[in-house]
Every structure is written in structure tokens, then in C-alpha cells.
Design an enzyme around this catalytic site. Structure first.
Site, PDB file in Angstrom:
ATOM      1  N   GLU A  39      44.883  58.132  66.939  1.00 57.82           N
ATOM      2  CA  GLU A  39      45.862  57.875  67.998  1.00 57.82           C
ATOM      3  C   GLU A  39      46.101  59.135  68.823  1.00 57.82           C
ATOM      4  O   GLU A  39      46.181  60.248  68.270  1.00 57.82           O
ATOM      5  CB  GLU A  39      47.187  57.442  67.351  1.00 57.82           C
ATOM      6  CG  GLU A  39      48.256  57.030  68.335  1.00 57.82           C
ATOM      7  CD  GLU A  39      49.613  56.829  67.650  1.00 57.82           C
ATOM      8  OE1 GLU A  39      49.865  57.486  66.618  1.00 57.82           O
ATOM      9  OE2 GLU A  39      50.406  56.022  68.150  1.00 57.82           O
ATOM     10  N   HIS A  41      47.766  62.105  70.530  1.00 64.34           N
ATOM     11  CA  HIS A  41      48.926  62.932  70.175  1.00 64.34           C
ATOM     12  C   HIS A  41      49.118  63.999  71.247  1.00 64.34           C
ATOM     13  O   HIS A  41      49.133  65.205  70.953  1.00 64.34           O
ATOM     14  CB  HIS A  41      48.739  63.562  68.789  1.00 64.34           C
ATOM     15  CG  HIS A  41      49.198  62.678  67.657  1.00 64.34           C
ATOM     16  ND1 HIS A  41      48.517  61.552  67.272  1.00 64.34           N
ATOM     17  CD2 HIS A  41      50.294  62.741  66.839  1.00 64.34           C
ATOM     18  CE1 HIS A  41      49.165  60.967  66.270  1.00 64.34           C
ATOM     19  NE2 HIS A  41      50.240  61.666  65.986  1.00 64.34           N
ATOM     20  N   ASP A  50      47.770  61.871  62.328  1.00 64.68           N
ATOM     21  CA  ASP A  50      48.495  61.009  61.379  1.00 64.68           C
ATOM     22  C   ASP A  50      47.716  60.748  60.091  1.00 64.68           C
ATOM     23  O   ASP A  50      48.286  60.229  59.123  1.00 64.68           O
ATOM     24  CB  ASP A  50      48.829  59.653  62.029  1.00 64.68           C
ATOM     25  CG  ASP A  50      49.944  59.757  63.040  1.00 64.68           C
ATOM     26  OD1 ASP A  50      50.502  60.853  63.225  1.00 64.68           O
ATOM     27  OD2 ASP A  50      50.265  58.723  63.664  1.00 64.68           O
ATOM     28  N   HIS A 125      51.866  57.079  59.993  1.00 62.33           N
ATOM     29  CA  HIS A 125      51.914  56.449  61.328  1.00 62.33           C
ATOM     30  C   HIS A 125      53.064  55.426  61.360  1.00 62.33           C
ATOM     31  O   HIS A 125      53.036  54.431  60.624  1.00 62.33           O
ATOM     32  CB  HIS A 125      50.556  55.789  61.576  1.00 62.33           C
ATOM     33  CG  HIS A 125      50.406  55.055  62.865  1.00 62.33           C
ATOM     34  ND1 HIS A 125      50.526  55.648  64.095  1.00 62.33           N
ATOM     35  CD2 HIS A 125      50.111  53.750  63.110  1.00 62.33           C
ATOM     36  CE1 HIS A 125      50.307  54.746  65.041  1.00 62.33           C
ATOM     37  NE2 HIS A 125      50.059  53.594  64.472  1.00 62.33           N
ATOM     38  N   GLU A 127      54.035  53.007  63.103  1.00 62.00           N
ATOM     39  CA  GLU A 127      53.807  51.577  63.336  1.00 62.00           C
ATOM     40  C   GLU A 127      53.244  50.840  62.123  1.00 62.00           C
ATOM     41  O   GLU A 127      53.198  49.603  62.116  1.00 62.00           O
ATOM     42  CB  GLU A 127      52.870  51.388  64.540  1.00 62.00           C
ATOM     43  CG  GLU A 127      53.493  51.721  65.897  1.00 62.00           C
ATOM     44  CD  GLU A 127      53.446  53.207  66.256  1.00 62.00           C
ATOM     45  OE1 GLU A 127      53.280  54.060  65.345  1.00 62.00           O
ATOM     46  OE2 GLU A 127      53.588  53.521  67.456  1.00 62.00           O
ATOM     47  N   HIS A 180      56.915  62.158  68.158  1.00 63.14           N
ATOM     48  CA  HIS A 180      55.474  61.914  68.149  1.00 63.14           C
ATOM     49  C   HIS A 180      54.815  62.995  68.990  1.00 63.14           C
ATOM     50  O   HIS A 180      55.127  63.132  70.166  1.00 63.14           O
ATOM     51  CB  HIS A 180      55.170  60.526  68.732  1.00 63.14           C
ATOM     52  CG  HIS A 180      53.701  60.246  68.865  1.00 63.14           C
ATOM     53  ND1 HIS A 180      52.937  59.750  67.832  1.00 63.14           N
ATOM     54  CD2 HIS A 180      52.853  60.423  69.899  1.00 63.14           C
ATOM     55  CE1 HIS A 180      51.691  59.622  68.236  1.00 63.14           C
ATOM     56  NE2 HIS A 180      51.606  60.020  69.481  1.00 63.14           N
ATOM     57  N   GLU A 185      55.703  67.245  64.425  1.00 63.87           N
ATOM     58  CA  GLU A 185      54.274  67.102  64.126  1.00 63.87           C
ATOM     59  C   GLU A 185      53.491  68.330  64.579  1.00 63.87           C
ATOM     60  O   GLU A 185      52.556  68.769  63.895  1.00 63.87           O
ATOM     61  CB  GLU A 185      53.706  65.844  64.781  1.00 63.87           C
ATOM     62  CG  GLU A 185      54.076  64.570  64.043  1.00 63.87           C
ATOM     63  CD  GLU A 185      53.313  63.357  64.546  1.00 63.87           C
ATOM     64  OE1 GLU A 185      52.970  62.513  63.711  1.00 63.87           O
ATOM     65  OE2 GLU A 185      53.078  63.233  65.772  1.00 63.87           O
TER      66      GLU A 185
HETATM   67 ZN   LIG Z   1      51.712  61.244  64.620  1.00 60.24          ZN
END
Ligand SMILES: [Zn+2]
Length: 264
Positions: A39, A41, A50, A125, A127, A180, A185
Site C-alpha cells: 500500500e 505510504h 505494513d 494494516h 483495514e 498513516h 509509522e
Molecule cells: Zn501503514
């Protein structure tokens, strides 16, 4: 508290040989399944963030609790605009919920079939939450299977100390959903895997609107242009080290409580 564990060559499940894995299952070792995503970032963090972070977290507690860390599930449920920027970015490769649930369930069933009885799903993650719980539920036949235990870590920590939060977020805490590719992170990646951070490209950003609900199809003003949902430029390796120490300690204590070597 623990019986003596003889030194294991590596805690990475897939780097072991099959006799080593068989021996691990026989001695009661546990297995951690990191679950992440591929994903976007932001402009500065790797797509693998992630998956890298839960793998590192599993490794951080693996020796003490005799755990092996499986290859991460590197495809996650669809990125959502208010917590991951959404599906509109190059590089974000997602799967539908059914695919994720079946994949995680299948891997858990394989570990159970091979004799592992102490299992952990370690999700990073956002989601993927709930879907990985469903996988654990199905893999243990709705809780009917009592000879094994699956610890479902849907979010990698609950909270940090007030001092660390004040250091991490001197301008106030925006909520973990927008953390995010932002301070947390980025700081963790600077601490753990700096070679995967292009920090000079980090930006501060936010969506123009961030309501308490979601909308399909995705409204343009839910998506920050950079893919960073908050202030990445305030990240530092020192903040990452501070937070990481607490995150590891919290999971360490959780494993001692709910996934000890003696259980079930
Ligand atoms: Zn992340």
C-alpha cells in the site's frame, strides 16, 4: 518461567528447513503470522511498510517466547481513503475481504495441521481488522477446537505512555486512523529500517474533509494528494525508538498472559 529453549538458527519460519520446523512444532514453539498490505505510504515510505513492521515486531519477541515468524501476508484489504489514502495510488495492491479471510484461515489451518498450537495473527494494516478475526474464528471451527489458541492482534498496540505521546505528538494527537505514513509509522521505520525511508521527500498533508463516516464512491476531498494523512516531517528515529520500546513491551506482556509456552 520457560523451559530452556535451545538456540534456534533463525526465527524466520521460511528460512528454516523442514526438520527444523517439525522440531519446533514438537517442542511447543508458537507461530506468528504478520498481516499487512502492499500500500502507498506517501512519497517517502516503502509500499511494504505494513508488512515490515509486524514482521519486526514478531521477531522482537520471538526468542523470549519461542515463536517462529511466518512470511507476512503482504496483500491487505482495500485501502480506505480516511485511513490509508484509498485505492487511487500507484503501487497499492489490495484484495477483497473474502480473499484475505480465506488466505489467513488457510495458513492458520496449515500451521495447525503441522502441530503448531500457539498461533498469533499480528496485523498492522488498519483495514484488515475484523477480517483476520473471522479467519481465526473459522480456522478453530468457531472456537470449538480447544487444543489450540489463536491470539488475534488486530492493532499492534493499545496506547503509549502519556510522556511518549507528548513527545511524539507535540501539537496534539490526531487519532490513529490518520497516523498513516505519518509521525508514528515514519518514526518506527526510521528507527528499524531507515534504508526504506526517503525522509527528504516526507511531507505534511491531510484530507480536506475527514468526517466520522465513509462514502462510496470515494469523494475527492477525502483523499490527501500525497498519500500522507498527517505530519510525516515531525518523525524522528528517536521517536521511533521510544515508541517501539513500549510497543514491544506491551506485546511481550500480552504473549506472557495469553500465549505462554505452557498453553493451552
Ligand atoms: Zn501503514
Amino acid at each position: 518461567m520457560y523451559t530452556l529453549i535451545r538456540t534456534v538458527r533463525t526465527r524466520l519460519f521460511a528460512d528454516l528447513t523442514w526438520p527444523e520446523v517439525r522440531e519446533a512444532a514438537e517442542r511447543g514453539a508458537g507461530a506468528v503470522l504478520p498481516v499487512g498490505s502492499t500500500e502507498q505510504h506517501g512519497h517517502h515510505l516503502a509500499l511494504s511498510t505494513d508488512a515490515v513492521l509486524p514482521t519486526e515486531l514478531g521477531l522482537a519477541i520471538a526468542e523470549k517466547h519461542d515463536l517462529l515468524v511466518c512470511p507476512a501476508v503482504t496483500y491487505g484489504y482495500r485501502s480506505r481513503p480516511l485511513s490509508g489514502g484509498g485505492q487511487g495510488f500507484a503501487g497499492t495492491l489490495s484484495v477483497r475481504a473474502q480473499t484475505l479471510m480465506m488466505l489467513v484461515e488457510d495458513v492458520l489451518r496449515e500451521l495447525l495441521r503441522q502441530g503448531f498450537r500457539r498461533l498469533m495473527i499480528l496485523n498492522w494494516h488498519f483495514e484488515n481488522q475484523n477480517f483476520v478475526y473471522e479467519s481465526a474464528w473459522l480456522a478453530t471451527d468457531g472456537g470449538a477446537r480447544t487444543d489450540a489458541r489463536v491470539m488475534v492482534v488486530e492493532q499492534p498496540f493499545s496506547q503509549l505512555s502519556d510522556e511518549t505521546m507528548a513527545t511524539m505528538f507535540p501539537e496534539g494527537f490526531p487519532g490513529w486512523d490518520v497516523e498513516h505514513a505519518s509521525i508514528m509509522e515514519t518514526s518506527l521505520m526510521l528507527h528499524l529500517r531507515p534504508e526504506l525511508v526517503l525522509f527528504d521527500r516526507a511531507v505534511d498533508d491531510r484530507s480536506r474533509r475527514h468526517p466520522f463516516y465513509d462514502v462510496v464512491p470515494v469523494p475527492d476531498d477525502f483523499v490527501p494528494a500525497s498519500g500522507t494523512l498527517w505530519k510525516a516531517t515531525q518523525a524522528t528515529a528517536d521517536k521511533g525508538r521510544l515508541a517501539w520500546g513500549e510497543i514491544v513491551a506491551e506485546l511481550d506482556a500480552a504473549v506472557a498472559t495469553d500465549l505462554p509456552k505452557e498453553a493451552p
